[in-house]
Structures are given as structure tokens and as C-alpha cells.
Design a protein around this motif. Structure first.
Motif, PDB file in Angstrom:
ATOM      1  N   ILE A 232     -15.352   0.523   2.369  1.00  0.00           N
ATOM      2  CA  ILE A 232     -14.108   1.010   2.968  1.00  0.00           C
ATOM      3  C   ILE A 232     -12.928   0.527   2.133  1.00  0.00           C
ATOM      4  N   ILE A 233     -12.098   1.465   1.718  1.00  0.00           N
ATOM      5  CA  ILE A 233     -10.874   1.145   0.983  1.00  0.00           C
ATOM      6  C   ILE A 233      -9.744   1.141   2.002  1.00  0.00           C
ATOM      7  N   SER A 234      -9.107  -0.008   2.148  1.00  0.00           N
ATOM      8  CA  SER A 234      -8.066  -0.158   3.164  1.00  0.00           C
ATOM      9  C   SER A 234      -7.281  -1.432   2.907  1.00  0.00           C
ATOM     10  N   VAL A 235      -6.151  -1.558   3.555  1.00  0.00           N
ATOM     11  CA  VAL A 235      -5.384  -2.804   3.570  1.00  0.00           C
ATOM     12  C   VAL A 235      -4.959  -3.084   5.003  1.00  0.00           C
ATOM     13  N   GLN A 236      -4.118  -2.235   5.536  1.00  0.00           N
ATOM     14  CA  GLN A 236      -3.535  -2.438   6.864  1.00  0.00           C
ATOM     15  C   GLN A 236      -4.610  -2.637   7.937  1.00  0.00           C
ATOM     16  N   HIS A 237      -5.682  -1.887   7.861  1.00  0.00           N
ATOM     17  CA  HIS A 237      -6.712  -1.919   8.895  1.00  0.00           C
ATOM     18  C   HIS A 237      -7.998  -2.582   8.425  1.00  0.00           C
TER      19      HIS A 237
ATOM     20  N   VAL B  84      -6.546   4.629   6.421  1.00  0.00           N
ATOM     21  CA  VAL B  84      -5.121   4.335   6.288  1.00  0.00           C
ATOM     22  C   VAL B  84      -4.337   5.070   7.374  1.00  0.00           C
ATOM     23  N   ASP B  85      -3.170   4.528   7.691  1.00  0.00           N
ATOM     24  CA  ASP B  85      -2.256   5.276   8.558  1.00  0.00           C
ATOM     25  C   ASP B  85      -1.307   6.079   7.674  1.00  0.00           C
ATOM     26  N   ARG B  86      -0.470   6.890   8.277  1.00  0.00           N
ATOM     27  CA  ARG B  86       0.396   7.788   7.490  1.00  0.00           C
ATOM     28  C   ARG B  86       1.285   7.042   6.505  1.00  0.00           C
TER      29      ARG B  86
ATOM     30  N   ARG C  70       2.191   4.901   0.662  1.00  0.00           N
ATOM     31  CA  ARG C  70       2.203   3.792  -0.299  1.00  0.00           C
ATOM     32  C   ARG C  70       1.061   3.926  -1.305  1.00  0.00           C
ATOM     33  N   VAL C  71      -0.107   4.361  -0.843  1.00  0.00           N
ATOM     34  CA  VAL C  71      -1.247   4.586  -1.739  1.00  0.00           C
ATOM     35  C   VAL C  71      -0.881   5.645  -2.775  1.00  0.00           C
ATOM     36  N   ARG C  72      -0.313   6.745  -2.319  1.00  0.00           N
ATOM     37  CA  ARG C  72       0.059   7.827  -3.243  1.00  0.00           C
ATOM     38  C   ARG C  72       1.095   7.369  -4.263  1.00  0.00           C
TER      39      ARG C  72
ATOM     40  N   GLY D 174      -5.095   8.650  16.440  1.00  0.00           N
ATOM     41  CA  GLY D 174      -3.657   8.382  16.486  1.00  0.00           C
ATOM     42  C   GLY D 174      -3.073   8.567  15.104  1.00  0.00           C
ATOM     43  N   ASP D 175      -2.459   7.516  14.582  1.00  0.00           N
ATOM     44  CA  ASP D 175      -1.804   7.548  13.279  1.00  0.00           C
ATOM     45  C   ASP D 175      -2.754   7.213  12.128  1.00  0.00           C
ATOM     46  N   VAL D 176      -3.990   6.826  12.442  1.00  0.00           N
ATOM     47  CA  VAL D 176      -4.947   6.375  11.433  1.00  0.00           C
ATOM     48  C   VAL D 176      -5.924   7.501  11.107  1.00  0.00           C
ATOM     49  N   THR D 177      -6.161   7.705   9.812  1.00  0.00           N
ATOM     50  CA  THR D 177      -7.102   8.733   9.371  1.00  0.00           C
ATOM     51  C   THR D 177      -8.183   8.088   8.500  1.00  0.00           C
ATOM     52  N   ILE D 178      -9.400   8.559   8.691  1.00  0.00           N
ATOM     53  CA  ILE D 178     -10.525   8.179   7.862  1.00  0.00           C
ATOM     54  C   ILE D 178     -10.743   9.302   6.869  1.00  0.00           C
ATOM     55  N   TYR D 179     -10.752   8.942   5.580  1.00  0.00           N
ATOM     56  CA  TYR D 179     -10.927   9.915   4.507  1.00  0.00           C
ATOM     57  C   TYR D 179     -12.236   9.650   3.785  1.00  0.00           C
TER      58      TYR D 179
END
Length: 94
Positions: A10-15, A56-58, A63-65, A86-91
């Protein structure tokens, strides 16, 4: 945990903390990657049997982009939304 492949990363920071807690899958923090290496990291993960996902959330996706465009544009172009909570999406990456 039940729906992710066993070889997921999983690539993430916030979550990243909560994702690790609930999935027990390895976490790769995107903020520790050099922007010019994003595409190479995705290639390496796939070549070594990992299935990368991003959570990531929106605001975090923005920030990733900003961080990985244009150096990691190929990887960003492969992002495909799989589920939203909600505001979080799994890609996933095609």
C-alpha cells in the motif's frame, strides 16, 4: 484485509497507520520516494511480485500529483479508482 491480494503493498502517507493496522500489508510512504524514481519503484514492485495500491484522500492525491509530475507521470497515469470511502479513495495501478 480479505479483499486485497496477499502480495499487496500500500502506497500511502496520511492513512498509512490505519491501513497497516486493518490490512497488515506493507506500507510504502510516497513522501519518502524521490520524485524521479516513482515510475521505477512501481516497475520494481511489479517485477518482484508485488501488487501496488494507493490509499489517499483528495487533498493528498493533489500533493502526490504535484510531487511526481512530470517525473512520475507514467505511474500516475496508471492510477485507477477501485473504491471510495468518504474522502478516501483506493487506487490500483493498471
Amino acid at each position: 484485509r480479505r479483499l486485497l491480494p496477499a502480495n499487496s503493498i500500500i502506497i500511502s502517507v496520511q492513512h498509512s497507520g490505519s491501513v497497516w493496522f486493518y490490512t497488515n500489508r506493507p506500507i510504502l510512504r510516497w513522501d519518502h520516494l524521490e520524485p524521479r524514481r516513482f515510475d521505477r519503484v512501481l516497475e520494481w514492485l511489479s517485477a518482484n511480485g508485488f501488487s501496488p495500491f494507493m490509499v489517499v484522500d483528495r487533498e493528498e492525491l493533489d500533493r502526490v500529483r504535484r510531487r511526481f509530475t512530470p517525473a512520475g507521470q507514467r505511474g500516475l497515469d496508471r492510477l485507477r479508482p477501485l473504491a471510495a470511502f468518504g474522502d478516501v479513495t483506493i487506487y490500483g495501478f493498471d
